[in-house]
Design a protein around this motif. Sequence first.
Motif, PDB file in Angstrom:
ATOM      1  N   PHE A 130      -1.895  -7.278   3.449  1.00  0.00           N
ATOM      2  CA  PHE A 130      -0.904  -6.309   3.006  1.00  0.00           C
ATOM      3  C   PHE A 130       0.428  -6.574   3.694  1.00  0.00           C
ATOM      4  O   PHE A 130       0.520  -6.572   4.924  1.00  0.00           O
TER       5      PHE A 130
ATOM      6  N   ILE B 277       3.373  -1.669   9.119  1.00  0.00           N
ATOM      7  CA  ILE B 277       3.033  -0.279   8.832  1.00  0.00           C
ATOM      8  C   ILE B 277       4.304   0.546   8.943  1.00  0.00           C
ATOM      9  O   ILE B 277       4.975   0.530   9.980  1.00  0.00           O
TER      10      ILE B 277
ATOM     11  N   ALA C  89      -2.577  -4.678   8.202  1.00  0.00           N
ATOM     12  CA  ALA C  89      -1.308  -4.818   7.481  1.00  0.00           C
ATOM     13  C   ALA C  89      -0.273  -5.513   8.354  1.00  0.00           C
ATOM     14  O   ALA C  89      -0.206  -5.290   9.566  1.00  0.00           O
TER      15      ALA C  89
ATOM     16  N   MET D  76       2.445  -1.496   4.424  1.00  0.00           N
ATOM     17  CA  MET D  76       1.575  -0.354   4.195  1.00  0.00           C
ATOM     18  C   MET D  76       2.335   0.917   4.573  1.00  0.00           C
ATOM     19  O   MET D  76       2.709   1.107   5.725  1.00  0.00           O
TER      20      MET D  76
ATOM     21  N   ILE E 130      -6.325  -0.729   7.718  1.00  0.00           N
ATOM     22  CA  ILE E 130      -4.964  -0.270   7.994  1.00  0.00           C
ATOM     23  C   ILE E 130      -4.307  -1.158   9.046  1.00  0.00           C
ATOM     24  O   ILE E 130      -3.166  -1.603   8.895  1.00  0.00           O
TER      25      ILE E 130
ATOM     26  N   THR F  81       1.474   5.572  -0.256  1.00  0.00           N
ATOM     27  CA  THR F  81       0.924   6.825   0.237  1.00  0.00           C
ATOM     28  C   THR F  81       1.401   7.958  -0.651  1.00  0.00           C
ATOM     29  O   THR F  81       2.291   7.784  -1.487  1.00  0.00           O
TER      30      THR F  81
ATOM     31  N   TRP G 167      -1.517  -0.877  -4.048  1.00  0.00           N
ATOM     32  CA  TRP G 167      -2.757  -0.237  -3.642  1.00  0.00           C
ATOM     33  C   TRP G 167      -2.411   1.128  -3.050  1.00  0.00           C
ATOM     34  O   TRP G 167      -1.245   1.466  -2.887  1.00  0.00           O
ATOM     35  N   TRP G 168      -3.440   1.890  -2.698  1.00  0.00           N
ATOM     36  CA  TRP G 168      -3.234   3.178  -2.038  1.00  0.00           C
ATOM     37  C   TRP G 168      -4.083   3.249  -0.778  1.00  0.00           C
ATOM     38  O   TRP G 168      -5.190   2.690  -0.725  1.00  0.00           O
ATOM     39  N   GLY G 169      -3.551   3.950   0.238  1.00  0.00           N
ATOM     40  CA  GLY G 169      -4.289   4.101   1.483  1.00  0.00           C
ATOM     41  C   GLY G 169      -5.423   5.104   1.368  1.00  0.00           C
ATOM     42  O   GLY G 169      -6.441   4.981   2.053  1.00  0.00           O
TER      43      GLY G 169
ATOM     44  N   VAL H 235       0.852  -1.194   0.000  1.00  0.00           N
ATOM     45  CA  VAL H 235       0.000   0.000   0.000  1.00  0.00           C
ATOM     46  C   VAL H 235       0.884   1.238   0.000  1.00  0.00           C
ATOM     47  O   VAL H 235       1.761   1.383   0.854  1.00  0.00           O
TER      48      VAL H 235
END
Length: 257
Positions: free
Chosen positions: A143, A200, A197, A146, A194, A44, A73-75, A42
């Motif tokens: 994920f 992070i 994941a 992230m 979130i 940002t 992917w995107w947050g 993910v």
Amino acid sequence: MTTTDRRVLVHPDKEALAGSVAARFITKVIDILDEVDEAHIVLTGGTMGAAVLESVRASAASDTIDWGRLHFWWGDERFVPKNDPDRNELQAREALLDHVPVDESKVHPFPSSDEIDDLDEAARVYAAELAAAAPEGRDYPRFAIMFLGVGPDGHIASLFPGHDEIRITDKTVVPVRNSPKPPPLRLSLTLPVIQSADRIWMVLAGADKASAIGLALAGASTDEVPVAGAQGRKRTVFFVDREAAAEVPESLIAPSY
């Protein structure tokens, strides 16, 4: 060294910060792909988010990654037209994705406003895409890493302090209509996604981020300081420069070098 399994790694400046995170990313992705067929990442936006991706691109080791086995992917995303420079997707493509051999079918941007003009429908479409890529019994993929940016107010993705979206637990994607940071219309993953994941990684630079980090590590409420709720299943790391670390207790800082 840690608090609730969180680590704070301090770097001398923004350039060293971006380079260090990029090197760690390359190494970790190679390790992950030794264990699984595909991995989900993910991304940002923001200055440091783009700087890390540019550093990955610039690294001589970047060609050791099997890019075709990664999903991106995107947050969160700004609900603007596809080619708007505000889009996190466009920033990521310009910094990295357009320059490495990704499998385009494994790049998963949020819908743009010129693809789907209804914000609620755009959220449903992205939620469906997450579900389609999920293993049986789940609503979203697992994920591996992230990336999250953190605002001076402590927001993560487009989950802002005191706003309803930070409290939503029964959806994977939420429409955001009243973002205090322009543009007002956005799409965001929810906090449960979130927190699912494995890792992070938060990359922060500048004195304006110091208070948010300090409050998060001091146990502030997630409703008031959303970053306080950002915790991965395996590891949570704050990668920061010296200015952003100003309010972090010395006992919580792990050596970077």
